[in-house]
Design an enzyme around this catalytic site. Structure first.
Site, short mmCIF file in Angstrom:
data_model
loop_
_atom_site.label_atom_id
_atom_site.label_comp_id
_atom_site.label_asym_id
_atom_site.label_seq_id
_atom_site.Cartn_x
_atom_site.Cartn_y
_atom_site.Cartn_z
N GLY A 125 -25.11 3.01 3.24
CA GLY A 125 -24.15 3.58 2.29
C GLY A 125 -24.45 3.09 0.90
N VAL A 126 -25.01 3.98 0.06
CA VAL A 126 -25.30 3.59 -1.33
C VAL A 126 -24.51 4.47 -2.29
CG1 VAL A 126 -27.45 2.28 -1.17
CG2 VAL A 126 -27.55 4.77 -1.04
N GLY A 127 -23.19 4.42 -2.10
CA GLY A 127 -22.28 5.08 -3.04
C GLY A 127 -21.99 4.12 -4.17
N LYS A 128 -20.75 4.11 -4.63
CA LYS A 128 -20.42 3.30 -5.82
C LYS A 128 -20.68 1.81 -5.57
CE LYS A 128 -16.22 5.04 -6.13
NZ LYS A 128 -16.27 6.10 -5.10
N VAL A 129 -20.25 1.30 -4.42
CA VAL A 129 -20.42 -0.13 -4.14
C VAL A 129 -21.88 -0.42 -3.75
CG1 VAL A 129 -19.76 -2.04 -2.62
CG2 VAL A 129 -18.01 -0.45 -3.44
N GLY A 130 -22.40 0.34 -2.79
CA GLY A 130 -23.74 0.06 -2.24
C GLY A 130 -24.82 0.07 -3.30
N LYS A 157 0.87 -1.17 0.00
CA LYS A 157 0.00 0.00 0.00
C LYS A 157 0.91 1.22 0.00
CE LYS A 157 -4.58 0.78 0.63
NZ LYS A 157 -5.73 -0.04 0.31
N1 LIG Z 1 -14.87 0.96 -4.45
C1 LIG Z 1 -14.25 -0.19 -4.27
O1 LIG Z 1 -13.89 -0.88 -5.23
C2 LIG Z 1 -14.02 -0.72 -2.89
C3 LIG Z 1 -13.22 -1.87 -2.74
C4 LIG Z 1 -13.05 -2.40 -1.45
C5 LIG Z 1 -13.63 -1.74 -0.36
N2 LIG Z 1 -14.36 -0.59 -0.55
C6 LIG Z 1 -14.93 0.06 0.62
O2 LIG Z 1 -16.33 0.10 0.48
C7 LIG Z 1 -16.86 1.27 1.10
C8 LIG Z 1 -17.67 2.08 0.09
O3 LIG Z 1 -16.84 2.40 -1.02
P1 LIG Z 1 -17.42 3.23 -2.25
O4 LIG Z 1 -16.40 3.12 -3.33
O5 LIG Z 1 -18.83 2.85 -2.51
O6 LIG Z 1 -17.37 4.69 -1.64
P2 LIG Z 1 -18.35 5.92 -1.99
O7 LIG Z 1 -17.68 7.11 -1.40
O8 LIG Z 1 -18.72 5.92 -3.43
O9 LIG Z 1 -19.69 5.58 -1.17
C9 LIG Z 1 -19.79 5.65 0.21
C10 LIG Z 1 -21.18 6.14 0.53
O10 LIG Z 1 -21.38 6.08 1.94
C11 LIG Z 1 -22.08 7.24 2.34
N3 LIG Z 1 -21.84 7.45 3.77
C12 LIG Z 1 -20.78 7.99 4.40
N4 LIG Z 1 -20.95 7.98 5.73
C13 LIG Z 1 -22.13 7.40 5.97
C14 LIG Z 1 -22.87 7.09 7.13
N5 LIG Z 1 -22.39 7.38 8.35
N6 LIG Z 1 -24.07 6.49 7.01
C15 LIG Z 1 -24.57 6.20 5.77
N7 LIG Z 1 -23.92 6.48 4.63
C16 LIG Z 1 -22.72 7.06 4.72
C17 LIG Z 1 -21.56 8.33 1.42
O11 LIG Z 1 -22.45 9.44 1.36
C18 LIG Z 1 -21.45 7.59 0.10
O12 LIG Z 1 -22.65 7.66 -0.64
C19 LIG Z 1 -15.63 2.02 1.65
O13 LIG Z 1 -15.43 1.61 2.98
C20 LIG Z 1 -14.50 1.50 0.79
O14 LIG Z 1 -13.25 1.58 1.46
C21 LIG Z 1 -14.57 -0.08 -1.78
#
Ligand SMILES: NC(=O)c1ccc[n+]([C@@H]2O[C@H](COP(=O)([O-])OP(=O)(O)OC[C@H]3O[C@@H](n4cnc5c(N)ncnc54)[C@H](O)[C@@H]3O)[C@@H](O)[C@H]2O)c1
Length: 362
Positions: free
Chosen positions: A180-185, A80
């Site tokens: 959490g419904v960002g990219k992954v959710g 990392k």
């Molecule tokens: N993107 C990847 O490929 C990947 C890979 C492995 C792990 N992860 C982990 O998965 C998680 C989500 O990643 P992502 O890429 O979707 O990130 P993202 O930033 O696109 O989405 C995160 C979402 O969580 C919301 N959020 C933040 N705090 C919150 C809370 N207290 N309650 C409810 N919602 C909340 C944000 O508004 C956002 O919509 C992170 O922990 C990341 O480290 C992501």
């Protein structure tokens, strides 16, 4: 540096401090292990208050990557990097290129990718200086946004938990809460809707919830993550920040499965025991969220989404293997996952639950 810090360093093969006065770059690259192959893990761009904080984080994160990559069956060790600074103000193409030259100087012992604060277009710039950058944009032959397969992997982990607990590899008719419904959710919601689950979501960003409900009008919304965790659910899925599961949340949890994409979901290691004592099946985060690293590692062989998705589907089998091992040992899934990863690192690589169809499966 205090002697105790040196003890921490002893678990790592190599730690490199990088500084470039022309661009203001300060970075630390940590190679935890190359036992299974070149160390692979993202670059975090973050305004650490001190160098000690940056070093502590990169040591912890690189070690975690060794375990994640080992369980995912990749021919990669763990590494990392952290760049110290505010990504909104300090990130310039010149700085990213200077960073790329440091990555190149390691001659492939470390392969970088995106993490918090770095994005696909940043990897395109880093890759101008090194061939050891992955997670580039599809237009440049890259794997693109890794959340696509992260979400697929989490879904497979959830199916495996369902199989383990209810004897059916499906979430059909189960109530799943997604915090959490960002990219992954939001991608996870798509898989679950297709599978026939009943879904409740929450996010601190109302626009993120609206976007999901515009796509899937039947999805319900909860006030916040605390309310969601305490509501009647079959599965609770943390997909926002780390530390979603602390003693208080676990005491009130009504779900019988916890499976989500967020990193570091347990506020402290003892939470794994609390979950087990409450009869909750917990699928370790670094096991089920490995789809993203599988996606970017595939890019090193000429990206093939179908092949990478196939590898990610195997998270179903690895999760079943971890849950069975935990049951057999009388340990928690977190302990069983660590043990299986350590066995693979020590033995150089057998992963009986994975197909041998990919170039980087050892
Ligand atoms: N993107 C990847 O490929 C990947 C890979 C492995 C792990 N992860 C982990 O998965 C998680 C989500 O990643 P992502 O890429 O979707 O990130 P993202 O930033 O696109 O989405 C995160 C979402 O969580 C919301 N959020 C933040 N705090 C919150 C809370 N207290 N309650 C409810 N919602 C909340 C944000 O508004 C956002 O919509 C992170 O922990 C990341 O480290 C992501």
């Amino acid at each position: 540096m205090a002697p105790t810090d040196l003890v921490d360093l002893a678990g790592h093969e190599q730690v490199v401090f990088c500084s470039d006065t022309d661009t203001g770059l300060h970075a630390v690259i940590a190679v935890h292990s190359t036992a299974l192959g070149p160390a692979l893990g993202g670059t975090r761009f973050h305004p650490y208050p001190t160098l000690d904080a940056a070093v502590g984080d990169v040591l912890r994160l690189s070690r975690a990557m060794s375990y994640k990559n080992a369980l995912a069956g990749l021919a990669h060790g763990g590494g990392k990097a952290v760049i110290v600074g505010d990504p909104h103000t300090a990130k310039t193409p010149q700085l990213l290129r200077a960073y790329g030259r440091f990555v190149e100087s390691l001659a492939g012992r470390y392969v970088t990718a995106c993490d918090v604060g770095t994005y696909v277009p940043d990897m395109d710039v880093v890759a101008e200086e090194t061939r050891w950058a992955t997670g580039r944009s599809p237009e440049r032959g890259g794997a693109g946004d890794s959340s696509v397969l992260t979400a697929l992997g989490v879904f497979q982990g959830m199916r495996a938990a369902a199989q383990h607990l209810w004897g059916v590899p499906s979430l059909a008719g189960r109530r799943v809460g997604i915090a959490g419904v960002g990219k992954v959710g939001r991608r996870l919601v798509d898989h679950l809707v297709e599978d026939g689950a009943e879904i409740v979501v929450t996010d601190v960003d109302p626009a993120a919830v609206d976007a999901v409900r515009a796509r899937h009008p039947d999805v319900a919304a909860a006030e916040d993550a605390d309310v969601l965790a305490r509501s009647p659910l079959d599965v609770f899925s943390p997909n926002a920040l780390g530390g979603a599961l602390d003693d208080d949340v676990v005491a009130d949890l009504r779900a019988t499965v916890v499976c989500g994409g967020a990193n570091n979901q347990l506020a402290h290691p003892g939470v794994a025991d609390l979950l087990a004592r409450r009869g909750v099946v917990y699928t370790p985060d670094f096991l089920v969220n490995a789809g993203g690293v599988i996606q970017v590692s595939d890019e090193l062989h000429g990206f093939d989404m179908e092949r990478a998705a196939g590898r990610t589907q195997a998270i179903f089998d690895s999760t079943l293997a971890v849950l069975a091992a935990a049951e057999a040992d009388g340990s928690t899934p977190a302990v069983a996952a660590d043990r299986l990863a350590e066995e693979r690192m020590a033995g150089g690589g057998a992963t009986p639950w994975l197909p041998r169809s990919s170039p980087d499966v050892s």
